[in-house]
Scaffold this motif. Structure first.
Motif, short mmCIF file in Angstrom:
data_model
loop_
_atom_site.label_atom_id
_atom_site.label_comp_id
_atom_site.label_asym_id
_atom_site.label_seq_id
_atom_site.Cartn_x
_atom_site.Cartn_y
_atom_site.Cartn_z
N THR A 299 0.85 -1.18 0.00
CA THR A 299 0.00 0.00 0.00
C THR A 299 0.89 1.24 0.00
OG1 THR A 299 -0.09 -0.06 2.41
CG2 THR A 299 -1.91 -1.12 1.24
N SER A 300 0.33 2.35 -0.49
CA SER A 300 1.05 3.62 -0.39
C SER A 300 0.49 4.40 0.79
CB SER A 300 0.88 4.41 -1.69
OG SER A 300 -0.48 4.69 -1.91
N ASP A 301 1.22 5.41 1.23
CA ASP A 301 0.82 6.15 2.43
C ASP A 301 -0.56 6.79 2.29
OD1 ASP A 301 3.07 5.47 3.76
OD2 ASP A 301 4.14 7.34 3.37
N ASP A 302 -0.89 7.27 1.10
CA ASP A 302 -2.19 7.93 0.94
C ASP A 302 -3.29 6.98 0.48
OD1 ASP A 302 -1.03 7.59 -1.47
OD2 ASP A 302 -1.51 9.58 -2.25
N GLU A 303 -2.95 5.72 0.24
CA GLU A 303 -3.98 4.75 -0.13
C GLU A 303 -3.83 3.45 0.65
OE1 GLU A 303 -5.74 3.91 -4.16
OE2 GLU A 303 -4.15 5.31 -4.72
N PRO A 304 -4.32 3.46 1.90
CA PRO A 304 -4.26 2.21 2.68
C PRO A 304 -5.21 1.17 2.10
CG PRO A 304 -5.53 3.89 3.84
CD PRO A 304 -4.98 4.55 2.61
N LEU A 305 -5.03 -0.06 2.52
CA LEU A 305 -5.97 -1.13 2.18
C LEU A 305 -7.12 -1.08 3.17
CD1 LEU A 305 -6.70 -3.84 0.76
CD2 LEU A 305 -5.29 -4.97 2.46
N THR A 306 -8.34 -0.95 2.66
CA THR A 306 -9.52 -0.93 3.52
C THR A 306 -10.35 -2.17 3.21
OG1 THR A 306 -9.51 1.48 3.40
CG2 THR A 306 -11.52 0.45 4.22
N TYR A 307 -10.69 -2.92 4.25
CA TYR A 307 -11.45 -4.14 4.01
C TYR A 307 -12.43 -4.37 5.15
CZ TYR A 307 -9.14 -6.88 7.60
OH TYR A 307 -8.71 -7.36 8.81
N LEU A 308 -13.42 -5.23 4.90
CA LEU A 308 -14.40 -5.61 5.92
C LEU A 308 -13.98 -6.95 6.48
CD1 LEU A 308 -17.19 -4.93 7.24
CD2 LEU A 308 -18.23 -6.28 5.40
N HIS A 309 -13.69 -6.98 7.79
CA HIS A 309 -13.16 -8.21 8.41
C HIS A 309 -14.24 -9.28 8.50
CE1 HIS A 309 -10.03 -10.27 10.73
NE2 HIS A 309 -11.01 -10.73 11.50
N GLY A 310 -13.82 -10.53 8.27
CA GLY A 310 -14.73 -11.66 8.44
C GLY A 310 -15.57 -11.98 7.22
N HIS A 311 -15.22 -11.38 6.06
CA HIS A 311 -16.00 -11.61 4.85
C HIS A 311 -15.11 -12.11 3.70
CE1 HIS A 311 -19.89 -9.81 6.20
NE2 HIS A 311 -19.08 -9.32 7.11
N GLU A 312 -14.03 -12.79 4.05
CA GLU A 312 -13.15 -13.40 3.06
C GLU A 312 -12.61 -12.40 2.05
OE1 GLU A 312 -15.19 -16.78 1.41
OE2 GLU A 312 -15.31 -17.77 3.36
N ASN A 313 -12.32 -11.18 2.54
CA ASN A 313 -11.73 -10.18 1.66
C ASN A 313 -10.21 -10.25 1.63
OD1 ASN A 313 -14.15 -8.88 0.76
ND2 ASN A 313 -14.36 -7.99 2.77
N LEU A 314 -9.64 -10.88 2.64
CA LEU A 314 -8.19 -11.10 2.66
C LEU A 314 -7.95 -12.60 2.64
CD1 LEU A 314 -7.08 -8.70 5.56
CD2 LEU A 314 -7.23 -8.20 3.11
N VAL A 315 -6.72 -13.02 2.35
CA VAL A 315 -6.44 -14.45 2.42
C VAL A 315 -6.64 -14.91 3.87
CG1 VAL A 315 -4.88 -14.41 0.45
CG2 VAL A 315 -3.95 -14.15 2.76
N PRO A 316 -7.11 -16.14 4.06
CA PRO A 316 -7.49 -16.60 5.40
C PRO A 316 -6.37 -16.47 6.43
CG PRO A 316 -8.23 -18.17 3.74
CD PRO A 316 -7.40 -17.15 3.03
N GLY A 317 -5.14 -16.76 6.05
CA GLY A 317 -4.04 -16.70 7.02
C GLY A 317 -3.79 -15.31 7.55
N LEU A 318 -3.96 -14.30 6.69
CA LEU A 318 -3.77 -12.91 7.14
C LEU A 318 -4.94 -12.46 8.00
CD1 LEU A 318 -2.22 -10.26 7.20
CD2 LEU A 318 -3.25 -9.67 5.00
N GLU A 319 -6.14 -12.82 7.58
CA GLU A 319 -7.31 -12.42 8.37
C GLU A 319 -7.23 -13.01 9.78
OE1 GLU A 319 -11.44 -11.02 6.41
OE2 GLU A 319 -11.34 -13.16 6.83
N ALA A 320 -6.85 -14.26 9.87
CA ALA A 320 -6.74 -14.91 11.19
C ALA A 320 -5.69 -14.21 12.05
CB ALA A 320 -6.40 -16.39 11.02
N ALA A 321 -4.58 -13.79 11.44
CA ALA A 321 -3.50 -13.15 12.19
C ALA A 321 -3.93 -11.78 12.71
CB ALA A 321 -2.26 -13.01 11.32
N LEU A 322 -4.85 -11.12 12.00
CA LEU A 322 -5.27 -9.77 12.39
C LEU A 322 -6.35 -9.77 13.47
CD1 LEU A 322 -5.31 -8.15 8.86
CD2 LEU A 322 -3.92 -7.39 10.80
#
Ligand code: ZN
Length: 169
Positions: free
Chosen positions: A32-55
């Protein structure tokens, strides 16, 4: 804003991340760049499962570094080779390029998601394996902010930007 600071990453929260993803050799695959973070809704399979679990359970300001094996990321590579599809069999109103995701119709009429690996003349080569299949991914993430998802965002399964007046899907 004590309420915001106490929020934790749980299902239906909209989370902003600074994120850097590298492979085993240290090559940066996504960042990501400083002015464009990654925005996602947690718990809806928007990230790979291993990253979502770690967060899960983290707070704003937390830094999370995690190594995710293929089975918790984009899956194992099934060993199949890319297959050629004649360019004429694909929609002619889109510009095709390597890395693009397509839905291809199989012989039995079902649809399968495939990725373009390369284009050679009038043949388009597609692979059923995600481009990152088989890769162990290394994430270096910082949680920037956490807020409650709106009921509409939760139904849709993704976050909406603040000025999202004409959002229809
Ligand atoms: Zn939506």
């Amino acid at each position: 804003m004590a309420k915001t600071n106490n929020a934790t990453v749980t299902a239906d929260k909209v989370v902003e991340l600074r994120m850097k993803m590298t492979n085993d050799t240290g090559e940066v695959l996504d960042q990501t760049s400083d002015d464009e973070p990654l925005t996602y809704l947690h718990g809806h399979e928007n990230l790979v499962p291993g990253l979502e679990a770690a967060l899960e359970g983290h707070h704003a300001g937390d830094r999370v570094q995690v190594t995710v094996p293929p089975e918790d990321a984009y899956g194992d590579h099934d060993g199949s080779e890319p297959e050629a599809i004649p360019r004429a069999d694909l929609p002619n109103d889109i510009e095709l390029e390597p890395g693009m995701e397509l839905e291809a119709e199989l012989d039995d009429g079902s649809l399968e998601v495939v990725w373009i690996t390369h284009i050679d003349g009038d043949q388009v080569y597609v692979d059923a394996n995600h481009p990152l299949a088989g890769e162990t991914l290394h994430f270096d993430v910082e949680v920037l902010s956490i807020r409650d998802g709106t009921s509409e965002e939760i139904v849709h399964g993704h976050p909406h930007p603040p000025d999202d007046s004409e959002h229809l899907h």
